[in-house]
Design a protein around this motif. Structure first.
Motif, PDB file in Angstrom:
ATOM      1  N   ARG A  51       0.836  -1.189   0.000  1.00 19.66           N
ATOM      2  CA  ARG A  51       0.000   0.000   0.000  1.00 19.66           C
ATOM      3  C   ARG A  51       0.878   1.248   0.000  1.00 19.66           C
ATOM      4  O   ARG A  51       2.002   1.229   0.477  1.00 19.66           O
ATOM      5  N   LYS A  55      -1.494   6.167   2.359  1.00 20.17           N
ATOM      6  CA  LYS A  55      -2.656   5.444   2.857  1.00 20.17           C
ATOM      7  C   LYS A  55      -2.355   4.766   4.186  1.00 20.17           C
ATOM      8  O   LYS A  55      -3.191   4.737   5.088  1.00 20.17           O
ATOM      9  N   THR A  59      -4.261   5.896   7.597  1.00 26.18           N
ATOM     10  CA  THR A  59      -5.045   4.948   8.389  1.00 26.18           C
ATOM     11  C   THR A  59      -4.638   4.996   9.853  1.00 26.18           C
ATOM     12  O   THR A  59      -5.480   4.985  10.759  1.00 26.18           O
TER      13      THR A  59
END
Length: 231
Positions: A51, A55, A59
């Motif tokens: 990822r 991101k 998160t």
């Protein structure tokens, strides 16, 4: 599953901190050495794409903000319940005037932070650093202003244990100041860090930091309204 995605993000962040840089661990059921569904022999699997850093860290900060929000919501609920139960005997507190100045300072800090982000987007590193430093200074001014507010409240004869309303005022403002101080430390880190050799880009660090700073700004506005109408 959504829960699995969050755990994967946290695991990748931990790996980055440790410096391993490892990818996502293989799923169970690959120990038999047989062919996989893609037809690769010897049980080999193609590495899964990692990822993006933005991101992953977004998160992580979202989870942190959610936990902070839940913590303050519990305190707010306790405050409202006690306020209703002690309606007849409730002794209010006059809000120190400096809180309005502090609020303006904090709002200005969010504005300068966004201007700093725009400078970074157009590759104006000098302009970014100037506005980022100004945001950091405004954050420090806000915390110092909160100390002034506590001194003004003490001048009214209201201390942490003198009355219930005063206790909640000190608790709400002090806890918010502590969390905001964490944001100030992050601003300093991003402003002073050399990102040429870092595992995360300056743009990603700025983006994630802005999420937290704007969140603390919004949280303060909520607490100010709660204190203004509840005290």
């Amino acid at each position: 599953m959504p829960g699995s995605n969050v755990l994967d993000d946290i695991e990748l962040i931990i790996e980055d901190i440790r410096g391993t840089g490892g990818g996502k661990p293989p799923s169970r059921g690959d120990d038999d050495g047989g062919d996989d569904s893609g037809g690769n022999s010897g049980g080999e699997r193609k590495p899964e794409p990692r990822r993006s850093p933005a991101k992953k860290y977004s998160t992580a900060i979202a989870l942190a903000m959610l936990s902070i929000l839940m913590f303050f919501m519990v305190l707010a609920a306790a405050f409202l319940v006690l306020r209703v139960e002690n309606l007849r005997t409730w002794s209010g507190v006059r809000i120190p005037w400096v809180l309005w100045v502090n609020t303006l300072v904090l709002l200005c800090s969010s504005a300068t932070l966004e201007l700093a982000r725009r400078k970074l987007q157009i590759d104006s590193l000098r302009g970014f650093r100037q506005l980022w430093a100004l945001t950091t200074v405004l954050g420090v001014v806000f915390v110092c202003g909160q100390v002034v507010a506590w001194r003004q409240l003490a001048a009214q004869g209201v201390y942490l244990t003198s009355r219930l309303a005063g206790s909640f005022f000190y608790v709400f403002t002090a806890l918010h100041a502590v969390h905001l101080f964490g944001g100030i430390c992050t601003l300093l880190y991003v402003g002073l860090r050399k990102f040429e050799t870092a595992r995360v880009s300056r743009a990603t660090a700025v983006e994630v930091t802005s999420y937290y700073w704007h969140f603390m700004d919004g949280l303060w506005l909520f607490l100010l309204v709660l204190l203004y109408f509840g005290l």
